[in-house]
Design an enzyme around this catalytic site. Sequence first.
Site, short mmCIF file in Angstrom:
data_model
loop_
_atom_site.label_atom_id
_atom_site.label_comp_id
_atom_site.label_asym_id
_atom_site.label_seq_id
_atom_site.Cartn_x
_atom_site.Cartn_y
_atom_site.Cartn_z
N ASN A 9 18.15 -12.94 -4.26
CA ASN A 9 17.51 -11.75 -4.84
C ASN A 9 18.23 -10.53 -4.26
OD1 ASN A 9 15.84 -9.68 -5.62
ND2 ASN A 9 13.96 -10.57 -4.81
N ARG A 90 17.40 -13.89 -9.11
CA ARG A 90 16.40 -13.03 -9.73
C ARG A 90 17.14 -11.88 -10.41
NH1 ARG A 90 12.89 -8.39 -7.33
NH2 ARG A 90 11.50 -8.05 -9.09
N HIS A 179 7.49 -8.66 -12.92
CA HIS A 179 6.79 -9.66 -12.07
C HIS A 179 6.57 -10.98 -12.83
CE1 HIS A 179 4.91 -6.07 -9.69
NE2 HIS A 179 5.93 -6.57 -9.02
N GLY A 209 1.41 -6.07 -4.76
CA GLY A 209 2.31 -6.11 -3.61
C GLY A 209 2.79 -4.70 -3.34
N ARG A 240 5.06 4.20 -6.11
CA ARG A 240 5.11 4.61 -7.53
C ARG A 240 3.73 5.06 -7.99
NH1 ARG A 240 7.49 -0.85 -8.92
NH2 ARG A 240 9.59 -0.76 -8.06
N GLY A 331 -3.15 -8.47 -2.73
CA GLY A 331 -4.12 -9.33 -3.42
C GLY A 331 -4.52 -10.54 -2.60
N ASN A 333 -4.35 -10.72 0.72
CA ASN A 333 -4.80 -10.40 2.08
C ASN A 333 -5.97 -9.45 2.19
OD1 ASN A 333 -2.82 -11.79 3.87
ND2 ASN A 333 -1.39 -10.64 2.60
N GLU A 384 7.42 -16.72 -5.65
CA GLU A 384 8.45 -16.42 -6.65
C GLU A 384 9.71 -17.23 -6.40
OE1 GLU A 384 7.20 -12.18 -5.94
OE2 GLU A 384 8.11 -11.90 -7.90
P1 AMP Z 1 4.54 -7.98 -1.18
O1 AMP Z 1 5.33 -6.99 -2.00
O2 AMP Z 1 3.87 -9.03 -2.01
O3 AMP Z 1 5.29 -8.54 -0.02
O4 AMP Z 1 3.31 -7.14 -0.52
C1 AMP Z 1 3.54 -6.15 0.42
C2 AMP Z 1 2.25 -5.36 0.66
O5 AMP Z 1 1.21 -6.23 1.12
C3 AMP Z 1 2.42 -4.29 1.74
O6 AMP Z 1 1.82 -3.08 1.33
C4 AMP Z 1 1.65 -4.88 2.91
O7 AMP Z 1 1.13 -3.90 3.78
C5 AMP Z 1 0.54 -5.62 2.19
N1 AMP Z 1 -0.10 -6.57 3.11
C6 AMP Z 1 0.46 -7.59 3.77
N2 AMP Z 1 -0.43 -8.17 4.61
C7 AMP Z 1 -1.60 -7.47 4.49
C8 AMP Z 1 -2.90 -7.55 5.08
N3 AMP Z 1 -3.18 -8.48 5.98
N4 AMP Z 1 -3.85 -6.66 4.69
C9 AMP Z 1 -3.57 -5.71 3.77
N5 AMP Z 1 -2.36 -5.58 3.18
C10 AMP Z 1 -1.39 -6.44 3.51
#
Ligand code: AMP
Length: 399
Positions: A9, A90, A179, A209, A240, A331, A333, A384
């Site tokens: 990627n 990707r 996505h 994310g 964004r 989503g 976490n 992914e």
């Molecule tokens: P991704 O792009 O799927 O890797 O998601 C990244 C985002 O998920 C970032 O904003 C992180 O701060 C958030 N994230 C990861 N772990 C946690 C958590 N335990 N609680 C809240 N947000 C989280």
Amino acid sequence: MSTLVLVVNTGSSSLKYSLVDADTGDELADGLVEQIGESSGAVTHRSGGEERRDEREVADHEAALRAALDAFDEHGPSLDEVDVRAVGHRVVHGGARFSSPALVDDDLVDAVTSLVPLAPLHNPANLEGLAVARKLFPDLPQVAVFDTAFHQTLPEHAYTYAVPRSWREEHQIRRYGFHGTSYAFVSRAAADLLDKPVEETNLVVLHLGNGCSATAVAGGRSVETSMGLTPLEGLVMGTRSGDLDPAVHAHLHRQLGWALEKIDGVLNKESGLKGLAGENDFRRLVQLRADGDEGARLAFDVYCHRIRKYVGAYYAVLGRVDAIVFTAGVGENSAAVRACSLAGLERLGIEVDESANGVGRITEPTRVSTDASEVAVLVVPTNEEWEIARQTMAVVGGL
Ligand code: AMP
């Protein structure tokens, strides 16, 4: 027979890689090469339960892939000793041309190049990745897996913007959606958890994310999605803005004399949670909110409100919804986001179970709604890399 795929990627200044077994999803190693083209590069490689970080200058994308190969040699597994079947890339924008993964050849490179105007930030970096991987692995088949492909099933009335015909026909101005590999993976896993054939399952999937989007999936097919021509439209994201009145551009241009590039840059890189609270990382945003920071409170509220609005809209698009599915970093976490964005929707048959949801970080597909909830609420971790490996093997399996 081996089903190992090297998943690549490539971003403008980073290269992520992962060695994945397409059958099982087992990841033998993964890593990240950062700050390509700067003097302070770094390679982080994880394998055998250990993580090593090596700070070194990485001149360009070829040097980045070579650095990744060095890390495999040094820390294992050696790519000479495992049987890698293919490289899966990707690629962000496949336009209207690619509705499925495709073998990389000169024609595909030309097609992805012709789509650069639609994805000027992403496709050039992806093309670099294709070029260097073809050079360094001349004997391996390479497959492009497009982020837009899953959404090529959108009906015409959903992908069409109400703009003049010449914009739509000569400039391919329409909704594409992104996505897609995540949605393909998560939709199947959600149907499995519901114990229903994916063809009979209607879902609202929320990929939250760094980038965030929502998709209505009917019978395994995308029928509406929140990102548009570019990944800027839709939900509030890390940096964004998501949806806003398109007249904001003209207003800022008139009032401040700003060039469109500058406005576009701010909406992509300085807006969203960062614009509202000065913080784009959701974990730190939650901490700021807990400490009473007003900007963080507002950012959280705007973020959840936008999700709720899309859930309602996509419920209406689908007519019947089996599940609302949360995935990706936030989503998977954030119990608070899941609870807040679906609060008070019992009349729509949506009832989050406080104790099941309150677990916070969820690492396996899990139902977090009450037994009484007619619409299930699920958390399904996305993968992914595994999806890219699977789609890559689907193309090269018969070669
Ligand atoms: P991704 O792009 O799927 O890797 O998601 C990244 C985002 O998920 C970032 O904003 C992180 O701060 C958030 N994230 C990861 N772990 C946690 C958590 N335990 N609680 C809240 N947000 C989280």
